[in-house]
Scaffold this motif. Structure first.
Motif, PDB file in Angstrom:
ATOM      1  N   THR A  99      19.294 -19.259   3.349  1.00 32.18           N
ATOM      2  CA  THR A  99      20.656 -19.205   3.193  1.00 32.18           C
ATOM      3  C   THR A  99      21.362 -20.267   4.272  1.00 32.18           C
ATOM      4  OG1 THR A  99      20.263 -17.448   4.823  1.00 32.18           O
ATOM      5  CG2 THR A  99      20.514 -16.684   2.536  1.00 32.18           C
ATOM      6  N   GLN A 100      20.764 -20.752   4.982  1.00 29.47           N
ATOM      7  CA  GLN A 100      21.131 -22.047   5.895  1.00 29.47           C
ATOM      8  C   GLN A 100      20.969 -23.266   5.354  1.00 29.47           C
ATOM      9  OE1 GLN A 100      22.964 -20.801   8.841  1.00 29.47           O
ATOM     10  NE2 GLN A 100      22.449 -18.917   7.919  1.00 29.47           N
ATOM     11  N   LEU A 101      20.313 -23.386   4.155  1.00 26.45           N
ATOM     12  CA  LEU A 101      19.996 -24.642   3.742  1.00 26.45           C
ATOM     13  C   LEU A 101      21.382 -25.334   3.178  1.00 26.45           C
ATOM     14  CD1 LEU A 101      17.668 -26.429   3.137  1.00 26.45           C
ATOM     15  CD2 LEU A 101      17.481 -25.799   0.755  1.00 26.45           C
ATOM     16  N   GLU A 102      21.581 -26.510   3.738  1.00 30.21           N
ATOM     17  CA  GLU A 102      22.621 -27.399   3.208  1.00 30.21           C
ATOM     18  C   GLU A 102      22.488 -28.628   2.742  1.00 30.21           C
ATOM     19  OE1 GLU A 102      24.917 -28.247   7.026  1.00 30.21           O
ATOM     20  OE2 GLU A 102      25.201 -25.871   7.365  1.00 30.21           O
ATOM     21  N   ILE A 103      21.410 -29.269   2.841  1.00 29.19           N
ATOM     22  CA  ILE A 103      21.052 -30.385   2.324  1.00 29.19           C
ATOM     23  C   ILE A 103      19.687 -30.514   1.765  1.00 29.19           C
ATOM     24  CG2 ILE A 103      20.611 -32.934   2.847  1.00 29.19           C
ATOM     25  CD1 ILE A 103      22.525 -32.396   5.189  1.00 29.19           C
ATOM     26  N   PRO A 143      23.384 -20.904  -2.263  1.00 31.92           N
ATOM     27  CA  PRO A 143      24.938 -21.040  -2.374  1.00 31.92           C
ATOM     28  C   PRO A 143      25.496 -22.017  -1.185  1.00 31.92           C
ATOM     29  CG  PRO A 143      24.623 -18.906  -2.085  1.00 31.92           C
ATOM     30  CD  PRO A 143      23.312 -19.519  -2.455  1.00 31.92           C
ATOM     31  N   SER A 144      24.680 -21.987  -0.391  1.00 31.38           N
ATOM     32  CA  SER A 144      25.196 -22.768   0.989  1.00 31.38           C
ATOM     33  C   SER A 144      24.753 -23.996   0.907  1.00 31.38           C
ATOM     34  CB  SER A 144      24.014 -22.131   2.204  1.00 31.38           C
ATOM     35  OG  SER A 144      22.667 -22.475   1.817  1.00 31.38           O
ATOM     36  N   LEU A 145      24.387 -24.892   0.014  1.00 30.97           N
ATOM     37  CA  LEU A 145      24.089 -26.315  -0.048  1.00 30.97           C
ATOM     38  C   LEU A 145      25.464 -27.049  -0.163  1.00 30.97           C
ATOM     39  CD1 LEU A 145      21.502 -26.687  -3.027  1.00 30.97           C
ATOM     40  CD2 LEU A 145      21.286 -26.999  -0.305  1.00 30.97           C
ATOM     41  N   THR A 146      25.446 -28.100   0.579  1.00 32.27           N
ATOM     42  CA  THR A 146      26.528 -29.157   0.617  1.00 32.27           C
ATOM     43  C   THR A 146      26.060 -30.538   0.020  1.00 32.27           C
ATOM     44  OG1 THR A 146      26.171 -29.916   3.013  1.00 32.27           O
ATOM     45  CG2 THR A 146      27.693 -27.819   2.904  1.00 32.27           C
ATOM     46  N   TYR A 147      24.818 -30.552   0.077  1.00 35.56           N
ATOM     47  CA  TYR A 147      24.421 -31.990  -0.513  1.00 35.56           C
ATOM     48  C   TYR A 147      23.212 -31.665  -1.446  1.00 35.56           C
ATOM     49  CZ  TYR A 147      22.229 -36.624  -0.870  1.00 35.56           C
ATOM     50  OH  TYR A 147      21.655 -37.648  -1.518  1.00 35.56           O
ATOM     51  N   LEU A 148      23.039 -32.220  -2.793  1.00 38.89           N
ATOM     52  CA  LEU A 148      22.088 -31.905  -3.862  1.00 38.89           C
ATOM     53  C   LEU A 148      21.659 -33.233  -4.079  1.00 38.89           C
ATOM     54  CD1 LEU A 148      20.090 -30.141  -5.110  1.00 38.89           C
ATOM     55  CD2 LEU A 148      21.641 -29.670  -6.686  1.00 38.89           C
ATOM     56  N   LEU A 180      29.164 -27.009  -2.359  1.00 42.07           N
ATOM     57  CA  LEU A 180      28.474 -28.571  -2.489  1.00 42.07           C
ATOM     58  C   LEU A 180      29.767 -29.561  -2.490  1.00 42.07           C
ATOM     59  CD1 LEU A 180      25.662 -29.351  -3.379  1.00 42.07           C
ATOM     60  CD2 LEU A 180      26.680 -29.462  -5.492  1.00 42.07           C
ATOM     61  N   ILE A 181      29.454 -30.426  -1.555  1.00 45.47           N
ATOM     62  CA  ILE A 181      30.331 -31.581  -1.128  1.00 45.47           C
ATOM     63  C   ILE A 181      29.815 -32.773  -2.131  1.00 45.47           C
ATOM     64  CG2 ILE A 181      31.188 -33.300   0.337  1.00 45.47           C
ATOM     65  CD1 ILE A 181      31.093 -30.890   2.391  1.00 45.47           C
ATOM     66  N   GLU A 182      28.394 -33.084  -2.237  1.00 43.36           N
ATOM     67  CA  GLU A 182      28.089 -34.320  -2.848  1.00 43.36           C
ATOM     68  C   GLU A 182      26.855 -34.070  -3.952  1.00 43.36           C
ATOM     69  OE1 GLU A 182      26.090 -38.658  -2.011  1.00 43.36           O
ATOM     70  OE2 GLU A 182      27.209 -37.682  -0.385  1.00 43.36           O
ATOM     71  N   LEU A 183      26.952 -34.487  -5.057  1.00 46.02           N
ATOM     72  CA  LEU A 183      25.996 -33.940  -6.134  1.00 46.02           C
ATOM     73  C   LEU A 183      25.555 -35.363  -6.713  1.00 46.02           C
ATOM     74  CD1 LEU A 183      24.448 -32.396  -7.993  1.00 46.02           C
ATOM     75  CD2 LEU A 183      26.344 -31.776  -9.445  1.00 46.02           C
ATOM     76  N   ARG A 184      24.213 -35.659  -6.718  1.00 43.48           N
ATOM     77  CA  ARG A 184      23.601 -36.805  -7.244  1.00 43.48           C
ATOM     78  C   ARG A 184      22.937 -36.634  -8.266  1.00 43.48           C
ATOM     79  NH1 ARG A 184      23.749 -41.485  -4.286  1.00 43.48           N
ATOM     80  NH2 ARG A 184      25.361 -41.476  -2.371  1.00 43.48           N
ATOM     81  N   MET A 185      23.091 -36.860  -9.599  1.00 43.79           N
ATOM     82  CA  MET A 185      22.543 -36.643 -10.637  1.00 43.79           C
ATOM     83  C   MET A 185      22.180 -37.943 -11.694  1.00 43.79           C
ATOM     84  SD  MET A 185      23.696 -33.006 -12.058  1.00 43.79           S
ATOM     85  CE  MET A 185      24.892 -33.579 -13.153  1.00 43.79           C
ATOM     86  N   LEU A 186      21.537 -38.943 -10.751  1.00 41.75           N
ATOM     87  CA  LEU A 186      21.305 -40.277 -11.379  1.00 41.75           C
ATOM     88  C   LEU A 186      19.951 -40.286 -12.093  1.00 41.75           C
ATOM     89  CD1 LEU A 186      22.872 -40.451  -8.559  1.00 41.75           C
ATOM     90  CD2 LEU A 186      22.101 -42.941  -8.792  1.00 41.75           C
ATOM     91  N   ASP A 187      20.018 -41.073 -13.414  1.00 41.24           N
ATOM     92  CA  ASP A 187      18.780 -41.442 -14.044  1.00 41.24           C
ATOM     93  C   ASP A 187      18.046 -40.078 -14.673  1.00 41.24           C
ATOM     94  OD1 ASP A 187      18.502 -44.170 -14.043  1.00 41.24           O
ATOM     95  OD2 ASP A 187      18.203 -43.812 -11.686  1.00 41.24           O
ATOM     96  N   LEU A 188      18.849 -39.111 -15.040  1.00 44.69           N
ATOM     97  CA  LEU A 188      18.360 -38.077 -15.676  1.00 44.69           C
ATOM     98  C   LEU A 188      18.353 -38.008 -17.139  1.00 44.69           C
ATOM     99  CD1 LEU A 188      19.898 -35.267 -13.273  1.00 44.69           C
ATOM    100  CD2 LEU A 188      17.452 -36.146 -13.269  1.00 44.69           C
ATOM    101  N   ASP A 189      18.921 -38.932 -17.640  1.00 45.52           N
ATOM    102  CA  ASP A 189      18.916 -39.152 -19.181  1.00 45.52           C
ATOM    103  C   ASP A 189      19.918 -37.925 -19.815  1.00 45.52           C
ATOM    104  OD1 ASP A 189      18.258 -40.755 -21.287  1.00 45.52           O
ATOM    105  OD2 ASP A 189      16.540 -39.162 -22.047  1.00 45.52           O
TER     106      ASP A 189
END
Length: 159
Positions: free
Chosen positions: A21-25, A41-46, A64-73
């Motif tokens: 529950t404290q996981l952010e990144i 739901p505590s994530l701010t970066y994924l 969530l502040i930043e979401l990276r989903m590169l090269d996933l087809d």
């Protein structure tokens, strides 16, 4: 624990992380994941980039502040609860033919990276994103940037 970096491994699965529950990144990029674990739901970066994901379920990530989903087809944006705090969305090198409709509700979005997807146009509603500062459309078939964004000072990159 606030940060968990499992990137650059050969992981094929990750256990349920929702109890952290404290996981952010969270870094899960460059693995062999075919599905995502349950996320807190505590994530701010994924970052889930560069995985052979067949099933992308993000669940509810209101912080969530930043979401990276590169090269996933990906050819469609995952079904996800609203992302009210999202500021950066990186979707480079997927197979989107149009800007995902889910982006329309991301009112805090400042950076949208859609490089190398196969886009041929950008919808008019993209100019309605009030905080958008950078729209990266390089390596698509979009050559005419949305005039309204350029006029308000948004950096729009097209090639």
């Amino acid at each position: 624990m606030r940060t968990l970096d499992l990137g650059h491994n050969a992981l094929t699965a990750v256990p349920d992380l929702s109890a952290l529950t404290q996981l952010e990144i969270l870094y899960l990029h460059e693995n062999a994941l075919t599905a995502l674990p349950a996320l807190p739901p505590s994530l701010t970066y994924l970052n889930i980039s560069e995985n052979p994901l067949r099933d992308v379920e993000l669940g509810s990530l209101p912080n969530l502040i930043e979401l990276r989903m590169l090269d996933l087809d990906l050819d469609a944006f995952p079904d996800v609860a609203p992302l009210p705090a999202l500021r950066e969305l990186h979707l480079r090198r997927n197979r989107f033919k149009s800007v995902p409709e889910a982006v329309r509700g991301m009112r805090e979005l400042r950076l949208l990276d859609l490089r190398a997807n196969g886009l041929t146009s950008v919808p008019e509603w993209i100019a309605e994103l009030p905080r958008l500062e950078k729209l990266d459309l390089r390596w698509n078939e979009v050559f005419e940037p949305p005039r309204e964004l350029v006029e308000r000072g948004c950096v729009v990159l097209c090639e």
